[in-house]
Motif scaffolding. Structure first.
Motif, PDB file in Angstrom:
ATOM      1  N   GLY A 178      34.901  63.925  40.571  1.00  0.00           N
ATOM      2  CA  GLY A 178      34.366  65.245  40.246  1.00  0.00           C
ATOM      3  C   GLY A 178      34.419  65.560  38.762  1.00  0.00           C
ATOM      4  N   ASP A 179      34.929  64.634  37.970  1.00  0.00           N
ATOM      5  CA  ASP A 179      35.124  64.807  36.532  1.00  0.00           C
ATOM      6  C   ASP A 179      35.793  66.142  36.221  1.00  0.00           C
ATOM      7  OD1 ASP A 179      35.152  64.049  33.864  1.00  0.00           O
ATOM      8  OD2 ASP A 179      33.178  64.904  33.464  1.00  0.00           O
ATOM      9  N   ARG A 180      36.938  66.354  36.882  1.00  0.00           N
ATOM     10  CA  ARG A 180      37.718  67.569  36.628  1.00  0.00           C
ATOM     11  C   ARG A 180      39.197  67.252  36.798  1.00  0.00           C
ATOM     12  NH1 ARG A 180      35.826  69.797  42.282  1.00  0.00           N
ATOM     13  NH2 ARG A 180      37.745  69.430  43.408  1.00  0.00           N
ATOM     14  N   TYR A 181      40.024  68.183  36.391  1.00  0.00           N
ATOM     15  CA  TYR A 181      41.472  68.022  36.490  1.00  0.00           C
ATOM     16  C   TYR A 181      41.983  68.831  37.666  1.00  0.00           C
ATOM     17  CZ  TYR A 181      40.978  65.981  31.910  1.00  0.00           C
ATOM     18  OH  TYR A 181      40.596  65.170  30.876  1.00  0.00           O
ATOM     19  N   GLN A 182      42.896  68.221  38.417  1.00  0.00           N
ATOM     20  CA  GLN A 182      43.469  68.902  39.578  1.00  0.00           C
ATOM     21  C   GLN A 182      44.978  68.885  39.462  1.00  0.00           C
ATOM     22  OE1 GLN A 182      40.550  67.365  42.988  1.00  0.00           O
ATOM     23  NE2 GLN A 182      41.602  69.298  43.229  1.00  0.00           N
ATOM     24  N   ASP A 183      45.592  70.065  39.649  1.00  0.00           N
ATOM     25  CA  ASP A 183      47.046  70.114  39.649  1.00  0.00           C
ATOM     26  C   ASP A 183      47.563  69.099  40.650  1.00  0.00           C
ATOM     27  OD1 ASP A 183      47.149  72.097  37.730  1.00  0.00           O
ATOM     28  OD2 ASP A 183      47.254  73.725  39.189  1.00  0.00           O
ATOM     29  N   ALA A 184      48.632  68.415  40.266  1.00  0.00           N
ATOM     30  CA  ALA A 184      49.163  67.349  41.111  1.00  0.00           C
ATOM     31  C   ALA A 184      50.687  67.373  41.053  1.00  0.00           C
ATOM     32  CB  ALA A 184      48.636  65.994  40.641  1.00  0.00           C
ATOM     33  N   LEU A 185      51.285  66.715  42.016  1.00  0.00           N
ATOM     34  CA  LEU A 185      52.740  66.595  42.060  1.00  0.00           C
ATOM     35  C   LEU A 185      53.167  65.303  41.380  1.00  0.00           C
ATOM     36  CD1 LEU A 185      53.527  67.599  45.750  1.00  0.00           C
ATOM     37  CD2 LEU A 185      53.901  68.971  43.697  1.00  0.00           C
ATOM     38  N   LEU A 186      54.258  65.386  40.674  1.00  0.00           N
ATOM     39  CA  LEU A 186      54.906  64.190  40.141  1.00  0.00           C
ATOM     40  C   LEU A 186      55.752  63.569  41.250  1.00  0.00           C
ATOM     41  CD1 LEU A 186      55.927  65.772  36.748  1.00  0.00           C
ATOM     42  CD2 LEU A 186      54.326  63.886  37.056  1.00  0.00           C
ATOM     43  N   PRO A 187      56.202  62.344  41.090  1.00  0.00           N
ATOM     44  CA  PRO A 187      57.053  61.734  42.126  1.00  0.00           C
ATOM     45  C   PRO A 187      58.312  62.540  42.441  1.00  0.00           C
ATOM     46  CG  PRO A 187      56.266  60.047  40.643  1.00  0.00           C
ATOM     47  CD  PRO A 187      55.846  61.380  40.049  1.00  0.00           C
ATOM     48  N   THR A 188      58.722  63.407  41.529  1.00  0.00           N
ATOM     49  CA  THR A 188      59.888  64.266  41.760  1.00  0.00           C
ATOM     50  C   THR A 188      59.593  65.374  42.770  1.00  0.00           C
ATOM     51  OG1 THR A 188      59.248  65.720  39.949  1.00  0.00           O
ATOM     52  CG2 THR A 188      60.754  63.894  39.416  1.00  0.00           C
ATOM     53  N   GLY A 189      58.297  65.567  43.087  1.00  0.00           N
ATOM     54  CA  GLY A 189      57.902  66.641  43.989  1.00  0.00           C
ATOM     55  C   GLY A 189      57.574  67.932  43.268  1.00  0.00           C
ATOM     56  N   SER A 190      57.599  67.908  41.947  1.00  0.00           N
ATOM     57  CA  SER A 190      57.346  69.102  41.143  1.00  0.00           C
ATOM     58  C   SER A 190      55.967  69.033  40.493  1.00  0.00           C
ATOM     59  CB  SER A 190      58.424  69.217  40.057  1.00  0.00           C
ATOM     60  OG  SER A 190      58.178  70.336  39.240  1.00  0.00           O
ATOM     61  N   HIS A 191      55.414  70.194  40.186  1.00  0.00           N
ATOM     62  CA  HIS A 191      54.133  70.281  39.468  1.00  0.00           C
ATOM     63  C   HIS A 191      54.330  70.171  37.960  1.00  0.00           C
ATOM     64  CE1 HIS A 191      51.307  71.203  42.682  1.00  0.00           C
ATOM     65  NE2 HIS A 191      52.273  71.929  43.233  1.00  0.00           N
ATOM     66  N   SER A 192      55.575  70.105  37.503  1.00  0.00           N
ATOM     67  CA  SER A 192      55.832  69.972  36.072  1.00  0.00           C
ATOM     68  C   SER A 192      56.991  69.014  35.860  1.00  0.00           C
ATOM     69  CB  SER A 192      56.135  71.332  35.445  1.00  0.00           C
ATOM     70  OG  SER A 192      57.307  71.878  35.993  1.00  0.00           O
ATOM     71  N   GLY A 193      57.011  68.423  34.661  1.00  0.00           N
ATOM     72  CA  GLY A 193      58.063  67.470  34.331  1.00  0.00           C
ATOM     73  C   GLY A 193      57.911  66.973  32.911  1.00  0.00           C
ATOM     74  N   THR A 194      58.558  65.861  32.623  1.00  0.00           N
ATOM     75  CA  THR A 194      58.502  65.321  31.272  1.00  0.00           C
ATOM     76  C   THR A 194      57.134  64.700  31.013  1.00  0.00           C
ATOM     77  OG1 THR A 194      59.273  63.096  31.856  1.00  0.00           O
ATOM     78  CG2 THR A 194      60.977  64.766  31.390  1.00  0.00           C
ATOM     79  N   PRO A 195      56.729  64.658  29.762  1.00  0.00           N
ATOM     80  CA  PRO A 195      55.467  63.996  29.430  1.00  0.00           C
ATOM     81  C   PRO A 195      55.464  62.522  29.858  1.00  0.00           C
ATOM     82  CG  PRO A 195      56.253  65.264  27.554  1.00  0.00           C
ATOM     83  CD  PRO A 195      57.339  65.291  28.582  1.00  0.00           C
ATOM     84  N   GLU A 196      56.616  61.871  29.729  1.00  0.00           N
ATOM     85  CA  GLU A 196      56.713  60.461  30.106  1.00  0.00           C
ATOM     86  C   GLU A 196      56.492  60.268  31.605  1.00  0.00           C
ATOM     87  OE1 GLU A 196      59.437  61.097  26.505  1.00  0.00           O
ATOM     88  OE2 GLU A 196      58.989  62.195  28.337  1.00  0.00           O
ATOM     89  N   ASP A 197      57.086  61.126  32.428  1.00  0.00           N
ATOM     90  CA  ASP A 197      56.871  61.036  33.881  1.00  0.00           C
ATOM     91  C   ASP A 197      55.406  61.285  34.234  1.00  0.00           C
ATOM     92  OD1 ASP A 197      59.519  60.437  34.411  1.00  0.00           O
ATOM     93  OD2 ASP A 197      60.052  62.479  35.016  1.00  0.00           O
ATOM     94  N   ALA A 198      54.799  62.235  33.539  1.00  0.00           N
ATOM     95  CA  ALA A 198      53.388  62.526  33.781  1.00  0.00           C
ATOM     96  C   ALA A 198      52.514  61.331  33.410  1.00  0.00           C
ATOM     97  CB  ALA A 198      52.970  63.768  32.993  1.00  0.00           C
TER      98      ALA A 198
END
Length: 108
Positions: free
Chosen positions: A74-94
């Motif tokens: 769809g050429d768009r960005y979708q909020d996603a979960l990191l492996p930690t189960g969170s929607h936010s985290g470190t840049p490296e994890d992302a």
């Protein structure tokens, strides 16, 4: 809606570059574009092709960013979960999460 300082933007780019060099040899480079509270990250392959990987959203701290994956269909960005189960985290994890998805599907 806070926006990151120039120092924070440069720090983000440095952290991402260090992680890419250490963990993702498939990438010849990273390109980060900032717009307001967002940082858009593309990976460059050896042949010069660029892949949209993810969008990070500044949360007020340099160590924790909101995470959205790029959806090529769809050429768009979708909020996603990191492996930690969170929607936010470190840049490296992302970066690891986005590269795992986008780069492993290229080799499939």
């Amino acid at each position: 809606m806070p926006t990151p300082s120039e120092h924070t933007r440069l720090q983000l780019e440095l952290y991402l570059q260090i992680r890419a060099e250490a963990a993702w040899p498939q990438l010849a480079g990273l390109h980060v574009r900032h717009r307001g509270q967002y940082a858009y990250v593309e990976g460059e392959l050896a042949d010069g092709e660029r892949l949209k990987l993810m969008r990070l959203r500044y949360t007020g701290t340099a160590s924790r960013w909101g995470f959205a994956l790029h959806d090529p269909a769809g050429d768009r960005y979708q909020d996603a979960l990191l492996p930690t189960g969170s929607h936010s985290g470190t840049p490296e994890d992302a970066l690891d999460t986005a590269c795992h998805l986008h780069l492993t599907t290229l080799n499939s």
